[in-house]
Design a protein around this motif. Structure first.
Motif, PDB file in Angstrom:
ATOM      1  N   GLU A 252      -5.671  12.744  -3.512  1.00 11.38           N
ATOM      2  CA  GLU A 252      -5.251  13.320  -4.780  1.00 11.38           C
ATOM      3  C   GLU A 252      -5.201  14.843  -4.721  1.00 11.38           C
ATOM      4  N   THR A 253      -6.130  15.450  -3.975  1.00 11.14           N
ATOM      5  CA  THR A 253      -6.138  16.910  -3.844  1.00 11.14           C
ATOM      6  C   THR A 253      -4.888  17.408  -3.130  1.00 11.14           C
ATOM      7  N   PHE A 254      -4.537  16.759  -2.019  1.00 11.46           N
ATOM      8  CA  PHE A 254      -3.349  17.171  -1.268  1.00 11.46           C
ATOM      9  C   PHE A 254      -2.080  16.986  -2.096  1.00 11.46           C
ATOM     10  N   LEU A 255      -1.997  15.895  -2.840  1.00 12.02           N
ATOM     11  CA  LEU A 255      -0.804  15.657  -3.658  1.00 12.02           C
ATOM     12  C   LEU A 255      -0.670  16.707  -4.755  1.00 12.02           C
ATOM     13  N   SER A 256      -1.794  17.110  -5.332  1.00 12.19           N
ATOM     14  CA  SER A 256      -1.745  18.116  -6.393  1.00 12.19           C
ATOM     15  C   SER A 256      -1.301  19.475  -5.867  1.00 12.19           C
ATOM     16  N   LEU A 257      -1.550  19.736  -4.586  1.00 16.53           N
ATOM     17  CA  LEU A 257      -1.172  21.010  -3.979  1.00 16.53           C
ATOM     18  C   LEU A 257       0.219  20.991  -3.361  1.00 16.53           C
TER      19      LEU A 257
ATOM     20  N   ASP B 207       6.158  18.867  -4.051  1.00 20.28           N
ATOM     21  CA  ASP B 207       7.509  18.705  -3.503  1.00 20.28           C
ATOM     22  C   ASP B 207       7.512  18.165  -2.073  1.00 20.28           C
ATOM     23  N   GLY B 208       6.402  18.347  -1.365  1.00 18.84           N
ATOM     24  CA  GLY B 208       6.372  17.915   0.032  1.00 18.84           C
ATOM     25  C   GLY B 208       5.310  16.879   0.297  1.00 18.84           C
ATOM     26  N   GLY B 209       4.981  16.078  -0.715  1.00 16.52           N
ATOM     27  CA  GLY B 209       3.927  15.102  -0.575  1.00 16.52           C
ATOM     28  C   GLY B 209       4.421  13.751  -0.125  1.00 16.52           C
ATOM     29  N   LEU B 210       3.480  12.960   0.377  1.00 19.70           N
ATOM     30  CA  LEU B 210       3.769  11.602   0.819  1.00 19.70           C
ATOM     31  C   LEU B 210       3.215  10.661  -0.257  1.00 19.70           C
ATOM     32  N   PHE B 211       4.091  10.210  -1.142  1.00 23.60           N
ATOM     33  CA  PHE B 211       3.657   9.408  -2.286  1.00 23.60           C
ATOM     34  C   PHE B 211       3.662   7.929  -1.924  1.00 23.60           C
ATOM     35  N   LEU B 212       2.628   7.228  -2.387  1.00 22.10           N
ATOM     36  CA  LEU B 212       2.498   5.801  -2.100  1.00 22.10           C
ATOM     37  C   LEU B 212       3.541   4.999  -2.874  1.00 22.10           C
ATOM     38  N   LEU B 213       3.857   3.822  -2.359  1.00 16.53           N
ATOM     39  CA  LEU B 213       4.803   2.926  -3.008  1.00 16.53           C
ATOM     40  C   LEU B 213       4.075   2.078  -4.051  1.00 16.53           C
ATOM     41  N   SER B 214       4.707   1.880  -5.182  1.00 19.12           N
ATOM     42  CA  SER B 214       4.132   1.042  -6.250  1.00 19.12           C
ATOM     43  C   SER B 214       5.180   0.026  -6.679  1.00 19.12           C
TER      44      SER B 214
ATOM     45  N   PHE C 269      -4.687   6.319   8.253  1.00 20.86           N
ATOM     46  CA  PHE C 269      -5.710   6.989   7.466  1.00 20.86           C
ATOM     47  C   PHE C 269      -5.407   8.473   7.248  1.00 20.86           C
ATOM     48  N   LEU C 270      -4.836   9.155   8.243  1.00 17.22           N
ATOM     49  CA  LEU C 270      -4.533  10.574   8.071  1.00 17.22           C
ATOM     50  C   LEU C 270      -3.355  10.785   7.132  1.00 17.22           C
ATOM     51  N   SER C 271      -2.351   9.904   7.185  1.00 17.54           N
ATOM     52  CA  SER C 271      -1.223  10.049   6.266  1.00 17.54           C
ATOM     53  C   SER C 271      -1.632   9.736   4.830  1.00 17.54           C
ATOM     54  N   PHE C 272      -2.673   8.924   4.658  1.00 20.19           N
ATOM     55  CA  PHE C 272      -3.185   8.657   3.306  1.00 20.19           C
ATOM     56  C   PHE C 272      -4.094   9.786   2.832  1.00 20.19           C
ATOM     57  N   SER C 273      -5.005  10.236   3.678  1.00 23.24           N
ATOM     58  CA  SER C 273      -5.974  11.247   3.250  1.00 23.24           C
ATOM     59  C   SER C 273      -5.372  12.647   3.191  1.00 23.24           C
ATOM     60  N   ALA C 274      -4.311  12.895   3.949  1.00 24.05           N
ATOM     61  CA  ALA C 274      -3.648  14.209   3.941  1.00 24.05           C
ATOM     62  C   ALA C 274      -2.145  14.026   3.755  1.00 24.05           C
ATOM     63  N   PRO C 275      -1.720  13.572   2.556  1.00 18.20           N
ATOM     64  CA  PRO C 275      -0.309  13.242   2.334  1.00 18.20           C
ATOM     65  C   PRO C 275       0.564  14.469   2.090  1.00 18.20           C
ATOM     66  N   ASN C 276       0.461  15.422   2.983  1.00 21.52           N
ATOM     67  CA  ASN C 276       1.279  16.628   2.960  1.00 21.52           C
ATOM     68  C   ASN C 276       1.911  16.774   4.335  1.00 21.52           C
ATOM     69  N   PHE C 277       3.229  16.889   4.386  1.00 19.85           N
ATOM     70  CA  PHE C 277       3.912  16.863   5.678  1.00 19.85           C
ATOM     71  C   PHE C 277       3.530  18.045   6.571  1.00 19.85           C
ATOM     72  N   GLY C 278       3.225  19.182   5.969  1.00 17.18           N
ATOM     73  CA  GLY C 278       2.800  20.326   6.777  1.00 17.18           C
ATOM     74  C   GLY C 278       1.465  20.088   7.438  1.00 17.18           C
ATOM     75  N   THR C 279       0.495  19.581   6.657  1.00 13.97           N
ATOM     76  CA  THR C 279      -0.833  19.273   7.202  1.00 13.97           C
ATOM     77  C   THR C 279      -0.759  18.129   8.195  1.00 13.97           C
ATOM     78  N   LEU C 280       0.043  17.125   7.876  1.00 19.05           N
ATOM     79  CA  LEU C 280       0.170  15.967   8.755  1.00 19.05           C
ATOM     80  C   LEU C 280       0.764  16.354  10.104  1.00 19.05           C
TER      81      LEU C 280
END
Length: 410
Positions: A278-283, A286-293, A371-382
Motif C-alpha cells: 500500500e505504501t508503494f502504491l500511494s507513492l 502512475d507507475g504502480g503494479l495494481f492487482l487484478l480484481s 513476493f517482490l512484485s507484490f511488496s514493491a509494486p513500483n516499476f522503478g523499484t522492481l
C-alpha cells in the motif's frame, strides 16, 4: 589530506585489487571478459550516481553517503562505538548496517562518494565474476549464458553497481552461489570456500534478509539432495527425492524464518507485505503494479499469483510507460519476453536436461518475482530488485536457445 593525494592512493588501491584478482583467473575461460566487464561495471556505478544526482535529486544513494559521512567525523573511540552499538528490531536495520559499512570503508580510505561507488562496484563485480567463473568451470555449456546474464545484461550490471545496497547484496549472493558451485565441482568444501560462503551469507542476511530467506533453504535442499547416502537408495528419481526432502524441511524452514527476522514470523509477514504494498502504491499512482480484481473473492488470489509472477519478470511491457528511464527496462523486458517464448517453444520440441539445481532456481525465481512484485509494486523499484533473479532467467533462456543456428559460430 589533499583530495589529489586521496584519489592517487585510492585509485592505486582499486587497480591493485582488480589486478590481483585478475591474476587468479589465468586459466579461466572467462579471462578475456574480465577487463571489459569490470570497466562496464565501474562505468555503470558512475552513471548511476549521476542519474540519482541529476534526475532523482540525490535519492537514497546520496542519503546513505551523507549519513556515513556524519559517522566518519567522529573520533576513533566514538566511531567504533557508533558502528558497533546494538540495533533494535524496530529500527531500519538494513539501512543502518549498510550506512555503517559505507562509513567503515570511508573512514579507512577517506574516499568521497565517487571513489566509494567504485569500491562497491568492484566488490559487486568480484562476486559476480567469481560465481560466473566457477559455474563455467563446472559446466562450460553455461559460458555464453552466464556472460550475457551476469556480466553484460545492462539492467543487472547497472542496478548492482555504485553505492546501493544492491551492490553489496548482489556480491554476497554471487559469492555464496560461487561457493556452492565450487563444492559441487570438487565434491568437498575447502577452508576458503567455507569462509567465502559464510561471510557472504552474513552480509546477505544483514542487508537483504528476504533474499537469504529464499536462498538458504534452497541451498540446504540441494546439499541434502546431493549427499552420498542417496546412491544407496536405487530407484528414487529427482521428483521423489525432492518431495521427501521438502517434506522433512518444512518445519525447520518455518522455524528458520522465525529466527532469521521478526518480519518473517507468521504474525508479521502478511502485515508487512500489505503495508509495503500500500505504501508503494500511494507513492506511485502512475507507475504502480495494481492487482487484478475480477471476482472480488479468494479466486482473485489464484489469478494474481501468475499475474505477479509475470509482472515481476517481464513488466513493464514495451509501451506501458515510454518515459525516461523506464523505456530502457521496457526494451530489455521485450527482448527477455521474446526470448522466453522462443525458449519455451524450443523446450516443447526438445528434451531439456532437468536436475535439482534447475528445480531450485525455478522456485527461487518464482518466489522472488511474486513476493517482490507484490511488496514493491513500483516499476522503478522492481527494476532494482530484479537484479537478484533476472540474470537467472536470461541465463536459462540463452542456455535453451544457444544450440540454435543464430548462436553458433559457424
Amino acid at each position: 589530506m589533499s583530495i589529489t593525494f586521496i584519489y592517487i592512493i585510492n585509485v592505486a588501491l582499486l587497480l591493485g585489487i582488480a589486478y590481483f584478482n585478475y591474476r587468479r583467473y589465468t586459466h579461466s575461460m572467462l579471462r578475456n571478459y574480465y577487463l571489459p566487464a569490470l570497466l562496464f561495471k565501474l562505468g555503470c556505478g558512475i552513471v548511476m550516481g549521476l542519474l540519482f544526482q541529476s534526475y532523482y535529486e540525490g535519492g537514497d544513494t546520496f542519503k546513505f553517503y551523507q549519513e556515513a559521512s556524519v559517522l566518519t567525523r567522529l573520533k576513533f573511540p566514538a566511531f567504533i562505538q557508533a558502528i558497533t552499538h546494538e540495533v533494535s528490531w524496530s529500527d531500519p536495520m538494513r539501512a543502518i548496517y549498510f550506512v555503517r559499512m559505507i562509513a567503515l570503508v570511508k573512514y579507512i580510505t577517506q574516499a568521497d562518494y565517487w571513489l566509494l561507488s567504485a569500491y562497491f562496484s568492484l566488490f559487486s563485480f568480484l562476486g559476480c565474476f567469481y560465481f560466473s567463473d566457477k559455474l563455467v568451470e563446472w559446466n562450460n555449456e553455461f559460458k555464453f549464458p552466464v556472460i550475457l546474464g551476469f556480466l553484460y545484461f545492462p539492467s543487472v550490471v547497472f542496478w548492482s553497481s555504485g553505492l546501493l545496497k544492491e551492490s553489496l547484496a548482489f556480491a554476497a549472493l554471487t559469492f555464496t552461489l560461487g561457493s556452492y558451485v565450487r563444492w559441487r565441482q570438487l565434491g568437498r568444501l575447502s577452508i576458503g570456500n567455507i569462509l567465502i560462503g559464510g561471510v557472504s551469507l552474513i552480509f546477505l542476511v544483514s542487508i537483504k534478509y528476504y533474499i537469504a530467506a529464499v536462498l538458504l533453504p534452497l541451498l540446504l535442499f540441494l546439499t541434502i539432495y546431493h549427499l552420498p547416502f542417496w546412491k544407496q537408495l536405487d530407484g528414487i528419481r529427482t521428483w521423489k527425492r525432492s518431495a521427501l526432502i521438502v517434506a522433512v524441511m518444512i518445519l525447520p524452514t518455518l522455524l528458520f524464518f522465525n529466527w532469521l527476522n521478526p518480519n518473517l514470523t507468521y504474525q508479521r509477514f502478511w502485515h508487512i507485505l500489505i503495508e509495503s504494498h500500500e505504501t508503494f502504491l500511494s507513492l506511485s499512482p502512475d507507475g504502480g503494479l495494481f492487482l487484478l480484481s475480477w471476482f472480488d473473492n479468494w479466486m482473485d488470489t489464484l489469478v494474481n499469483i501468475p499475474y505477479l509472477w509475470f509482472s515481476g519478470i517481464y513488466r513493464p511491457l514495451f509501451g506501458e510507460n515510454l518515459n525516461f528511464p523506464t523505456i530502457f527496462s521496457e526494451i530489455e523486458n521485450l527482448i527477455l519476453l521474446i526470448g522466453s517464448i522462443a525458449a519455451v517453444v524450443y523446450f516443447a520440441k526438445n528434451k531439456m536436461f532437468f536436475n535439482a539445481e534447475i528445480l531450485a532456481i525455478l522456485i527461487y525465481v518464482s518466489s522472488l518475482s511474486i513476493f517482490l512484485s507484490f511488496s514493491a509494486p513500483n516499476f522503478g523499484t522492481l527494476a532494482r530488485f530484479k537484479v537478484y533473479y533476472a540474470p537467472f532467467v536470461l541465463m536459462f533462456v540463452v542456455y535453451q536457445l544457444q544450440s540454435l543456428h543464430v548462436f553458433r559460430k559457424n
